[in-house]
Each structure stands twice: as structure tokens, then as C-alpha cells.
Design an enzyme around this catalytic site. Sequence first.
Site, PDB file in Angstrom:
ATOM      1  N   SER A  63       0.846  -1.194   0.000  1.00 43.15           N
ATOM      2  CA  SER A  63       0.000   0.000   0.000  1.00 43.15           C
ATOM      3  C   SER A  63       0.879   1.239   0.000  1.00 43.15           C
ATOM      4  CB  SER A  63      -0.913   0.008   1.218  1.00 43.15           C
ATOM      5  OG  SER A  63      -0.190   0.498   2.330  1.00 43.15           O
ATOM      6  N   LYS A  64       0.240   2.372  -0.162  1.00 41.21           N
ATOM      7  CA  LYS A  64       0.968   3.639  -0.236  1.00 41.21           C
ATOM      8  C   LYS A  64       1.823   3.878   1.006  1.00 41.21           C
ATOM      9  CE  LYS A  64      -1.163   6.871  -3.391  1.00 41.21           C
ATOM     10  NZ  LYS A  64      -0.058   7.171  -4.213  1.00 41.21           N
ATOM     11  N   ARG A  65       1.384   3.293   2.127  1.00 45.25           N
ATOM     12  CA  ARG A  65       2.148   3.482   3.364  1.00 45.25           C
ATOM     13  C   ARG A  65       3.531   2.828   3.274  1.00 45.25           C
ATOM     14  NH1 ARG A  65      -1.400   0.827   6.972  1.00 45.25           N
ATOM     15  NH2 ARG A  65      -2.924   1.011   5.318  1.00 45.25           N
TER      16      ARG A  65
END
Length: 479
Positions: free
Chosen positions: A236-238
Site C-alpha cells: 500500500s501507499k504506506r
Amino acid sequence: MIVTRFAPSPTGHLHIGGLRTALYSYLHARAKKGKFLLRIEDTDTRRNTQEALQGILEAFEWVGLEYDEPVWYQSQRLEIYQEYAKKLLDSKKAYFCYLSPDELQAMREERSGNHTELTRKYRDYTGEIPADVKPCVRIKAPLQGEISFVDGIKGKISFAASEINDFVILRNDGTPTYNFVVAIDDALSNITDLLRGDDHISNTPKQLIIYEALGFAIPRFYHIPMICNEKGQKLSKRDGALSVLEYKRAGILPEALLNFLFRLGYSDGDKEIFSLQEMLECFYPEKINSKASACNFSKLYWLNSEHIKTLDEQTLAALLNLSELHELMRDSKERASVLLCEVKTRVNTLCDFQKGIIEILYAPLASNLNQEKGAVYDESMFHKLFTAQHATTLVDSLKDFSKHLESFCGDNAQAYKTFIHDFSQRLESKIKPSLFMQSLRLALLGKKGGIDLGACIFILGNVAVQKRIESFLLYCRNV
Ligand code: GLU
């Protein structure tokens, strides 16, 4: 001849997972002197954007994965899909389905998920046709047995026919559905080897049904496991940027990004650093890892620093696009070369590279109200060095150093290194050589750390160095 393709939908940025699929498809085709095609799957008009399309094309251009033939756009091929639907209707392999939206809705609510039987209501229907329903077209899926294929990475994969309903191939507005167009396009572009993410495995039996019904040759399938984060979860973007072009903006080289993605899911012994040519030489799709690969972005930065080190000066200068650097290259090849070499070994990204060059070529400033490029003198370093006890000696030593420079001319960085060393040793009775060196560093670069001082003076030239010392002494008086 091997023909592969990459078929993104322009609904968002090109994701690094997508680029890895494209890379593997490219390598497989190119390694065998085959063809690699790009097809834009833009039939979902509600979710497509022009921006996403431009982003995909730009990302391809940036990474340099060249495709053969002009790009295929599914949105321009609607008539072809309609023709094939007609063929299937004529040969009774597909049929009009008159289930009304209300019936479909009721069906969904009644039997949670299993509507296979009910959706077949019009399969061999002989009754009266509802006049008020605009029909869609459904394909006749097999009623029993198995639909299976041998995946080049995962082995045999089977689906019970009962799991697959008579799915829609043309909606009641005449537009074709996803699995229908994918199968037709893959067949018409003679795709022999189909590499894609394993999230598409569940689409494969439906596409096989289309192949079968239209008498198309079935390609070899390679479903590539996903990329996950270090905890084994969906990326994910995290975890880091996911869009390919964000890496461009962050100063990552395309060759480093490709190398990173290549190694995420593929290995050739212990080797880590690969050029595109080296990837081509060792790639076999059967050897793609059959388990999901964990992504460690710090490795990307390491790989980037390694690829930066391999770039020649002209290429680097073109990538950095700094007019001051080009000027220096015109003035003195040797000085520019020392500058590039010095910075090259210290940075992980092109952005850091640019910053590193600016920090050297721009004189430090007393303050930076006008957002100029130079660094601002590190005030805490100044106070640490220029104490009541040492300030006068350091100022005098810097003045003296500047004077000595007038009569010295070194023709390489080492000569200046020795010059600084000898000068500072002579100061020993008055001030520690290391204190003098730090104050010279503050005067020339405005901060701790960075490039070797001998190299710095060689790059800047005596006159510019004397000017920097003069400005620094002015700063010392005013601070
Ligand atoms: N258009 C699909 C996607 O973007 C890929 C379809 C395929 O590779 O078969 O995920």
C-alpha cells in the site's frame, strides 16, 4: 515466434507491480527475438481517464521498454467485438438473455451468490420472448466437467464448470464485457505467452471458454504472484510510492527501478545488479518465483546508487540538467570530472546528486531571504569553532591561507589536498590542524561534511575560493 503483451487499464497510475509484469513480458519476448505489444484496455468509460493514459505512456517512455507495433486501444475496436458476438450467436454458442434488471436483482437477493442456474433461463429457451426487455448476450459455458490449464509458474489450475455461469459478453447497450474483449484481442494479436498478475487467475476460465467457442489457439499462461510488503501484506501507499512516475520524480534511474522489480520475484544465483541486457540473458518465465515477493524499498535506493555509479559523465550531466555543471564542463573537463566523481560516490538519487552539486558550485550565504541556491553558513558550527579562544587565530589563518593560494597552482585535487595538509600542519603551534580544516570547510561549503576539500578547491579554482573566504570573513565580522 513468442508474442507477449502488457494490457493496462487507464484507470489510475501505472503501478510498480504493473511495470514488473510489463518487464517480464518484455524480457520473455525480446530474449527470444519475439514481439512485445502494448494494449490499452479502455472499455470502462466510467473509470478511464486521459491523465492515466498519458501517465502509462510516459512511464513506458521513461523506462525505455519499447513495444512493437502501434498501441492497441480497445475503445477503437468495438465493432470487432460485436462481430464476434454475432458469430457466436449465429453458431448458437451464445444467446440473447432477457432477464430484466428486476429479475436479476431478485435473483441476487434470493440466492446469495449462486445464480448459475437461474442466469441460464434463456439458454435454450423456446417460450415467449419478453417484449419490454432489451437483451444482453450470454455465452454458453460448459455445463459439466472441468475447465483447466497448465500455468507456467503455478502448474495445473482447474475450475469446476459449475462455478462458472453463462456470463454476459455483450451488455444490453451493445458494449462488450471485459473477459470477452481480452480473449478476442489476445487471439487476434497472436499472443503466444500471456504473463499477468495472479489476481487474473479467476478470469482465465472465462477467457478459455471464449477461446474455445471461437476456435482460437490457447496461449501459454504465466500468472505472476503479487508484490507484498515486508509483513506479507498487500503493498500500500504506506509502504512506499506505488506509481512508477513518482520514482522518476524522486530521482530514481529507470534502470535501477527495473533492476529492483526484476529481482522482486526472480533470481539468478546471488547476483543483485542487472543491466537490461543481463536480465535478457538469464530470463525464463518458468523461473519466476511462485510465491509472493516482499518489497524492501531501501534496496531500491542502494541499487539506484550502484546504477548511478555506472553512468558516464555525459549521461549524468544530461540527466542532472544543471546549467552551472554544463558551464564547468565547457570550462574544464578535469574539474567537472572531479566534481561528478566526488558526488557520485555519496548519493542514492539524482535529486541528491543535484543537491550535492549545487552545494559545491554555489557559494554559501549569510542568510537566504531570496531563496537563492547556496547553503546558509551553519551557525552552530560557526559558534563551536570561532570561540573567544580561537576566533582571532582562525580568522588570521584563513586570511593567510587565501594569500598562500595566490602563489599556488595545483593541477589536480591531490595537489590541493597536500597543499591544505601542509599549510594546516604549519599552523600546529597556533591552532590544531583539524580546527583550521573545519573552519575552511565552513568558509567554502557553509557546513560540516561533504566533499574532500582538496577536490573542492580544485573544482572551484583559486579565485573563487579566495572570494568565498573573503565573504566568510565578512560574515565572521557581522555575526
Ligand atoms: N487490464 C488488466 C489490468 O489492468 C490486465 C488484463 C490482462 O493482463 O489480462 O489489470
